[in-house]
Write an enzyme that holds these catalytic residues in place. Structure first.
Site, PDB file in Angstrom:
ATOM      1  N   VAL A 180     -27.561  31.023 103.518  1.00  0.00           N
ATOM      2  CA  VAL A 180     -26.106  30.886 103.570  1.00  0.00           C
ATOM      3  C   VAL A 180     -25.496  30.933 102.178  1.00  0.00           C
ATOM      4  O   VAL A 180     -24.508  31.653 101.943  1.00  0.00           O
ATOM      5  CB  VAL A 180     -25.713  29.585 104.298  1.00  0.00           C
ATOM      6  N   VAL A 221     -20.431  23.661 112.432  1.00  0.00           N
ATOM      7  CA  VAL A 221     -20.585  23.837 113.875  1.00  0.00           C
ATOM      8  C   VAL A 221     -20.283  25.282 114.241  1.00  0.00           C
ATOM      9  O   VAL A 221     -19.244  25.825 113.875  1.00  0.00           O
ATOM     10  CB  VAL A 221     -19.638  22.910 114.660  1.00  0.00           C
ATOM     11  N   GLY A 226     -37.348  35.039 113.669  1.00  0.00           N
ATOM     12  CA  GLY A 226     -36.596  34.224 112.728  1.00  0.00           C
ATOM     13  C   GLY A 226     -35.504  33.393 113.358  1.00  0.00           C
ATOM     14  O   GLY A 226     -34.750  32.707 112.661  1.00  0.00           O
ATOM     15  N   GLU A 253     -37.467  27.963 113.863  1.00  0.00           N
ATOM     16  CA  GLU A 253     -38.274  27.533 112.730  1.00  0.00           C
ATOM     17  C   GLU A 253     -39.739  27.386 113.148  1.00  0.00           C
ATOM     18  O   GLU A 253     -40.063  27.321 114.335  1.00  0.00           O
ATOM     19  CB  GLU A 253     -37.762  26.192 112.201  1.00  0.00           C
ATOM     20  N   LYS A 285     -24.007  18.526 116.174  1.00  0.00           N
ATOM     21  CA  LYS A 285     -22.785  19.320 116.340  1.00  0.00           C
ATOM     22  C   LYS A 285     -21.875  18.719 117.392  1.00  0.00           C
ATOM     23  O   LYS A 285     -20.641  18.743 117.251  1.00  0.00           O
ATOM     24  CB  LYS A 285     -23.165  20.759 116.693  1.00  0.00           C
TER      25      LYS A 285
END
Length: 447
Positions: free
Chosen positions: A32, A150, A205, A208, A223
């Protein structure tokens, strides 16, 4: 005026037509963080034209300076010293893309304490210590923005905090974990086993190496807490959320849902009724004509219900570097504009939440039993339902593959019933001599 458009006014913070640089410090340069840095560099001219803000990535803190990254940074930008980044005079705004509670909590607190707005995608942080950080941001007159915490790139938090701020939201219900939605989609459409699809999700992917946070509902639970807090303005933390995952869902459950005209989804649900708030995460059977039923693969969607707006759904990619970075970019622009104007958009005080425990919530259920196939068994099972006040909407008797000829498979759909009463029903049905197996109890939406 003629049909010609007026020329746009120059940015308020421009000096002789040139926007003043706004310096950004980024904590973390993973999937990210790297995507956000790439967008800021790639779209610099576009952002100046649209916002008047000239973003400069001043510093990026990472654990390993020599690790390979998807974005190239000028010499001197990378640092291992996160503490110095948040304190640096050449950093105006801090972006936290590290994840986890610590050291993110300490670093975000330090940035806010230094009068620097913070943008974060950290669901664990907001779901556990959000109230503490909102108070610190307000005390220092700066913003703490968390749109990307979220549902990835879906502009959900902004809708709840701005467009629907005056709406009396009654329920927020959605698919907020792409990994589990991918697994359930493949199980439904390909007839695959849970374990096989989980392995595929890990290879692609989506999941995990340790998928526990996703498949057992912890990710969605955090969330859900944020959604409840934002929609209802109440103090709700991750520990308040009831959680069930999808690891126990089998092909038989998927097939049963399909026979009923339903699909199984892992839902995050936050609802308010009679002054109480109930927040939970669990698998549920969703009718195929409900908008959430069509949300496939790793996509997310959140369905909002309000007194005036009625029904509203937001849909999009709930994860991934660039979708999540897009949400962070929107927050970065907002907090930067506020910083230039000397204002902040505080979250506001959170009210004490009257939380409804899971056993006091009401929903319909799909229940399955393998029983000895002889007269009176169905009546005996139905009698237990009646003893606990659980009303039966429908019942079907079939055979289940792999069972003996003298075993019948019973499937019940209940009307809305109190969770505690359904649990008591299952406990007493289990004591009947004729009952050989009890399958998964799965909640049913829309019944």
């Amino acid at each position: 005026m003629s049909g010609a458009e007026a020329e746009p006014a120059p940015p308020a913070d421009a000096d002789a037509g040139e926007p003043r640089p706004l310096r950004v410090g980024v904590l973390g340069c993973g999937n990210v963080g790297a995507a956000l840095v790439a967008i800021l560099r790639r779209d610099a001219a576009h952002l100046v034209g649209r916002t008047g803000l000239d973003f400069e990535v001043a510093r990026v803190a990472v654990r390993n300076l020599s690790a390979e990254r998807s974005v190239e940074l000028p010499s001197g930008v990378l640092t291992r010293d996160s503490e110095s980044l948040v304190a640096a005079d050449d950093v105006d705004v801090v972006v936290e893309a590290m994840g986890g509670i610590e050291p993110a909590r300490h670093l975000v607190s330090a940035a806010l304490g230094a009068g620097k707005p913070v943008v974060t995608a950290n669901k664990e942080l907001i779901a556990n210590v959000g109230e503490e950080l909102f108070a610190l941001a307000a005390a220092n007159g700066v913003d703490l923005a968390f749109e990307a915490a979220v549902a990835g790139g879906i502009p959900l938090i902004g809708v709840l905090r701005n467009s629907l701020i005056g709406e009396r939201i009654t329920r927020v219900m959605g698919i907020v974990n792409g990994t589990t939605n991918y697994i359930l989609t493949r199980m439904a459409e390909d007839g695959a086993d849970y374990a096989d699809v989980l392995g595929e999700a890990q290879r692609l992917g989506y999941a995990e190496a340790d998928p526990t946070a996703d498949v057992e509902g912890f990710d969605a639970g955090a969330k859900a807490a944020i959604l409840a807090m934002t929609a209802f303005g109440a103090k709700v933390v991750a520990g308040d959320v009831y959680q069930e995952g999808i690891s126990g869902i089998g092909k038989g459950d998927i097939a049963a849902a399909a026979r009923m005209g339903h699909v199984i989804k892992l839902l995050a649900v936050a609802e308010r009724q009679n002054g109480e708030i109930a927040v939970r995460v669990h698998p549920a059977m969703v009718p195929t004509d409900h908008p959430l039923a069509s949300v496939r693969d790793a996509f997310n969607a959140v369905f909002l219900e309000g007194e005036a707006v009625e029904d509203l759904m937001l849909y999009g990619r709930g994860a991934g570097g660039f979708p999540t970075a897009s949400a962070m970019l929107g927050d970065l622009i907002t907090v930067s504009q506020n910083l230039r104007r000397g204002v902040c958009d505080g979250f506001g005080p959170l009210s004490a939440a009257r939380l409804r425990p899971i056993d006091e919530t009401y929903t319909a259920y799909h229940l399955q039993f393998d029983v000895t196939d002889k007269p009176g068994v169905l009546a005996a099972v139905a009698g237990v339902f009646g003893e606990h006040g659980v009303s039966i909407r429908s019942v079907e008797q079939t055979t289940r593959a792999g069972t003996a000829d003298d075993i019948a498979h019973l499937e019940f759909i209940t009307h809305r019933a109190r969770e505690a009463d359904v649990a008591s029903t299952l406990r007493d049905v289990r004591e009947l001599d004729a009952v050989r197996r009890i399958g998964n109890a799965i909640r049913v939406i829309g019944e």
